[in-house]
Design a protein around this motif. Structure first.
Motif, short mmCIF file in Angstrom:
data_model
loop_
_atom_site.label_atom_id
_atom_site.label_comp_id
_atom_site.label_asym_id
_atom_site.label_seq_id
_atom_site.Cartn_x
_atom_site.Cartn_y
_atom_site.Cartn_z
N LYS A 49 0.84 -1.21 0.00
CA LYS A 49 0.00 0.00 0.00
C LYS A 49 0.88 1.27 0.00
N TYR A 51 4.10 1.69 -0.79
CA TYR A 51 4.89 1.84 -2.03
C TYR A 51 4.00 2.38 -3.14
N SER A 52 2.81 1.79 -3.27
CA SER A 52 1.91 2.18 -4.37
C SER A 52 1.47 3.64 -4.23
N GLU A 53 1.15 4.03 -3.00
CA GLU A 53 0.68 5.40 -2.78
C GLU A 53 1.77 6.44 -3.02
N ALA A 55 4.44 6.02 -5.04
CA ALA A 55 5.18 5.80 -6.29
C ALA A 55 5.12 6.98 -7.24
N ILE A 63 4.34 0.61 -13.08
CA ILE A 63 4.74 -0.44 -12.14
C ILE A 63 4.58 -1.81 -12.81
N ALA A 65 4.32 -5.63 -11.73
CA ALA A 65 4.08 -6.43 -10.54
C ALA A 65 4.19 -7.91 -10.90
N ILE A 77 -1.94 -3.36 -5.87
CA ILE A 77 -1.16 -2.15 -6.21
C ILE A 77 -2.07 -1.15 -6.92
N HIS A 80 -4.22 1.20 -5.12
CA HIS A 80 -3.61 2.27 -4.32
C HIS A 80 -2.86 3.29 -5.15
N THR A 81 -2.94 3.19 -6.47
CA THR A 81 -2.27 4.18 -7.33
C THR A 81 -3.00 4.29 -8.66
N VAL A 85 -0.42 -0.45 -14.13
CA VAL A 85 0.20 -1.62 -13.51
C VAL A 85 0.21 -2.78 -14.51
#
Ligand code: RP5
Length: 172
Positions: A49, A51-53, A55, A63, A65, A77, A80-81, A85
């Motif tokens: 959470k 990291y995603s917020e 980034a 990203i 994943a 991920i 939260h962003t 992804v």
């Protein structure tokens, strides 16, 4: 460089490292900066959470994943962003990666993630490069060169056909 944007590669486990190496080799070839970390949707959900917020503010542009088994990581991920992804399903476990592929591609409506093929970290990196290339001409140029090299390799390989009737040059 990619307008200052980096690619963030998140692995669900150290056991996914091979895909990061494949992706990393492509990104190095294309001179796109990237970073790699390990954070699990199940085992370290707060880290995923956070990291995603953060980034987007850290100049991550996309990203990748990488995850196997039920592979919740890309979807979590993306929850939260707003960054795109790309999921790389890993052939971990008894189902050979089909489980991860379906988990990633069958996200419920509203939270989109993309997916490349099972264990295809290379395509994960190339798709990330294409996304960054939308706003970075230097990456577009390198991607065109990369594709030209692939074409030349196919054309050269025609000379290796032995004992079988080749198509004539005017077939193309
Ligand atoms: C997933 O479970 C990871 O992405 C990995 O592919 C798989 C197995 O993880 P380990 O048990 O090897 O840590 O979370």
């Amino acid at each position: 460089m990619s307008g200052g944007k980096r690619v963030g590669i998140i692995l669900g486990s150290i056991s996914d490292i091979e895909q990061a190496k494949k992706a990393g080799a492509i990104l190095k070839e294309l001179e796109i900066p990237f970073e790699v970390t390990i954070a699990s949707a199940h085992r370290t959900p707060e880290d995923v959470k956070n990291y995603s917020e953060k980034a987007m503010d850290r100049d991550i542009g996309v990203i990748i994943a990488v995850a196997g088994l039920s592979a919740a990581l890309p979807g979590v991920i993306a929850a939260h962003t707003l960054l795109p992804v790309i999921g790389v399903p890993v052939s971990a476990g008894s189902l050979g990666g089909i489980d991860a592929l379906l988990s990633i591609t069958q996200m419920p409506p509203g939270i989109p993630v993309s997916s490349v093929g099972i264990d295809n970290g290379r395509n994960g990196a190339l798709l990330a490069a294409r996304i960054l290339a939308i706003s970075d001409k230097t990456i577009s140029v390198r991607l065109v060169e990369y594709m030209e090299k692939q074409s030349e390799k196919v054309i050269r390989s025609r000379q290796e056909i032995e004992d079988l009737p080749p198509a004539p040059a005017n077939a193309f």
